[in-house]
Design a protein around this motif. Sequence first.
Motif, short mmCIF file in Angstrom:
data_model
loop_
_atom_site.label_atom_id
_atom_site.label_comp_id
_atom_site.label_asym_id
_atom_site.label_seq_id
_atom_site.Cartn_x
_atom_site.Cartn_y
_atom_site.Cartn_z
N ILE A 299 -53.57 -71.43 -31.86
CA ILE A 299 -52.95 -70.12 -32.00
C ILE A 299 -51.48 -70.32 -31.64
O ILE A 299 -51.15 -70.59 -30.49
N LEU A 300 -50.63 -70.26 -32.64
CA LEU A 300 -49.20 -70.48 -32.41
C LEU A 300 -48.59 -69.15 -32.02
O LEU A 300 -48.47 -68.23 -32.84
N VAL A 301 -48.26 -69.05 -30.75
CA VAL A 301 -47.77 -67.78 -30.22
C VAL A 301 -46.25 -67.78 -30.23
O VAL A 301 -45.61 -68.63 -29.62
N PHE A 302 -45.70 -66.85 -30.98
CA PHE A 302 -44.25 -66.71 -31.11
C PHE A 302 -43.90 -65.26 -30.84
O PHE A 302 -44.57 -64.36 -31.37
N SER A 303 -42.88 -65.03 -30.03
CA SER A 303 -42.51 -63.64 -29.79
C SER A 303 -41.58 -63.16 -30.90
O SER A 303 -40.78 -63.93 -31.44
N ALA A 304 -41.71 -61.88 -31.22
CA ALA A 304 -40.82 -61.28 -32.22
C ALA A 304 -39.42 -61.17 -31.66
O ALA A 304 -38.43 -61.22 -32.39
N THR A 305 -39.33 -61.06 -30.34
CA THR A 305 -38.05 -60.99 -29.64
C THR A 305 -38.27 -61.42 -28.19
O THR A 305 -39.40 -61.40 -27.71
N GLU A 306 -37.20 -61.81 -27.52
CA GLU A 306 -37.26 -62.22 -26.11
C GLU A 306 -38.30 -63.30 -25.81
O GLU A 306 -39.31 -63.00 -25.15
N PRO A 307 -38.14 -64.52 -26.24
CA PRO A 307 -37.04 -65.06 -27.05
C PRO A 307 -37.18 -64.70 -28.53
O PRO A 307 -38.29 -64.45 -29.00
N ASP A 308 -36.05 -64.72 -29.24
CA ASP A 308 -36.02 -64.37 -30.66
C ASP A 308 -37.01 -65.18 -31.48
O ASP A 308 -37.27 -66.34 -31.17
N PHE A 309 -37.53 -64.56 -32.53
CA PHE A 309 -38.42 -65.26 -33.44
C PHE A 309 -37.67 -66.41 -34.11
O PHE A 309 -36.58 -66.21 -34.66
N SER A 310 -38.25 -67.60 -34.05
CA SER A 310 -37.57 -68.76 -34.62
C SER A 310 -38.42 -69.43 -35.69
O SER A 310 -39.33 -70.20 -35.37
N PRO A 311 -38.14 -69.16 -36.97
CA PRO A 311 -38.92 -69.81 -38.04
C PRO A 311 -38.79 -71.34 -38.00
O PRO A 311 -39.75 -72.03 -38.34
N SER A 312 -37.65 -71.86 -37.57
CA SER A 312 -37.52 -73.32 -37.59
C SER A 312 -38.43 -73.94 -36.53
O SER A 312 -39.05 -74.98 -36.76
N LEU A 313 -38.53 -73.30 -35.37
CA LEU A 313 -39.45 -73.82 -34.36
C LEU A 313 -40.90 -73.63 -34.80
O LEU A 313 -41.74 -74.51 -34.61
N LEU A 314 -41.18 -72.50 -35.42
CA LEU A 314 -42.54 -72.26 -35.93
C LEU A 314 -42.91 -73.35 -36.95
O LEU A 314 -44.01 -73.91 -36.90
N ASP A 315 -41.99 -73.66 -37.86
CA ASP A 315 -42.29 -74.68 -38.86
C ASP A 315 -42.54 -76.04 -38.22
O ASP A 315 -43.38 -76.81 -38.66
N ARG A 316 -41.81 -76.32 -37.17
CA ARG A 316 -42.02 -77.57 -36.43
C ARG A 316 -43.44 -77.61 -35.84
O ARG A 316 -44.15 -78.61 -35.95
N PHE A 317 -43.84 -76.52 -35.22
CA PHE A 317 -45.20 -76.44 -34.66
C PHE A 317 -46.23 -76.58 -35.77
O PHE A 317 -47.24 -77.26 -35.61
N LEU A 318 -45.99 -75.91 -36.88
CA LEU A 318 -46.96 -75.94 -37.98
C LEU A 318 -47.16 -77.37 -38.48
O LEU A 318 -48.29 -77.80 -38.70
N VAL A 319 -46.06 -78.10 -38.64
CA VAL A 319 -46.17 -79.48 -39.12
C VAL A 319 -46.93 -80.33 -38.10
O VAL A 319 -47.83 -81.10 -38.45
#
Length: 294
Positions: free
Chosen positions: A79-99
């Motif tokens: 379950i890749l948990v990313f906040s929408a804010t605080e810290p800001d949503f980061s698609p580049s970090l999400l893509d790193r996790f996904l890979v």
Amino acid sequence: MHEGKIVKALSGFYYVLTDQNEIIECRGRGVFRKHKITPLVGDYVVFQLESGQKGYILEVKERKNMLIRPPISNVDQAILVFSATEPDFSPSLLDRFLVLIESNCIKPVICITKIDLLDEDELAKIKRYANDYENAGYPVLLTSAETGEGIEKVREYLKGKTSVFAGQSGVGKSSMLNALRPELELKTADISSHLGRGKHTTRHVELIEIDGGLVADTPGFSSLDFQSLNAEDLDSCFPEMARLSNQCKFRGCLHMGEPQCAVKKAVEKGEIPQYRYDHYQLFLQEIKDRKPRY
Ligand SMILES: Nc1nc2c(ncn2[C@@H]2O[C@H](COP(=O)(O)OP(=O)(O)OP(=O)(O)O)[C@@H](O)[C@H]2O)c(=O)[nH]1
Ligand SMILES: [Mg+2]
Ligand SMILES: [Zn+2]
């Protein structure tokens, strides 16, 4: 002889959950150290009971998969948990996790938290991202531990599986688990203290039972490089590109400007988001620049 699954490892002890739903405190065999076997949280083990309900691990069964950081094995999904804010949503970090997750053959589920903190425009933006990731082929859950929104959907995904919660410090992993099972009372900390010390509130890996599934609240992923991934395999970690790659003219096309590349065409037509493709290019370059390991 008994069998069970390690749900916690702490100070040289392994806590093994048995079929009878008991947790037995075990030590590892001395021979493990000699053979460089480190039992991991998530391992299925064979153990022997000693006096006073303490045990002794005799054998670690073959692993379906394992992650190094966090150290855990036999994971069904992340379950890749990313906040929408605080810290800001980061698609580049999400893509790193996904890979990273895809390359370990683990199924990702994207969970975007703290949506209660968004205004209308910000929510619309997050929904556009959610839509992109759904089109790529990922489940995306929009949640709030504060209002409870989306929490029941998360619960559905956890049933009967071993899951890891992964994501940056402060995104709300422990808060989410507390929302799922309030009696856990996991420690959480506000974001300023996260930023100040740059430390994780959650320090050790432990599998927690939630609705018949096991969930690891992890201290986060510290290493996000692609050590074991080949350049030719990177597109298989971007499902929307993987689906098209057999339509590229060249077998082994890296989608970097080769003629008649179906991926590049899809990006130009707006069928694949530009930022996803940019991250693909960035990661490919990182893999190419990687120093060989011996
Ligand atoms: N408004 C709001 N705040 C949240 C939500 N989820 C978490 N928070 C807050 O965010 C802060 C960090 O939450 P944690 O649950 O400690 O974050 P974590 O991901 O477990 O962090 P580490 O253990 O350091 O990896 C806390 O102050 C929480 O109260 C949410 O859905 N809405
Ligand atoms: Mg935590
Ligand atoms: Zn191509």
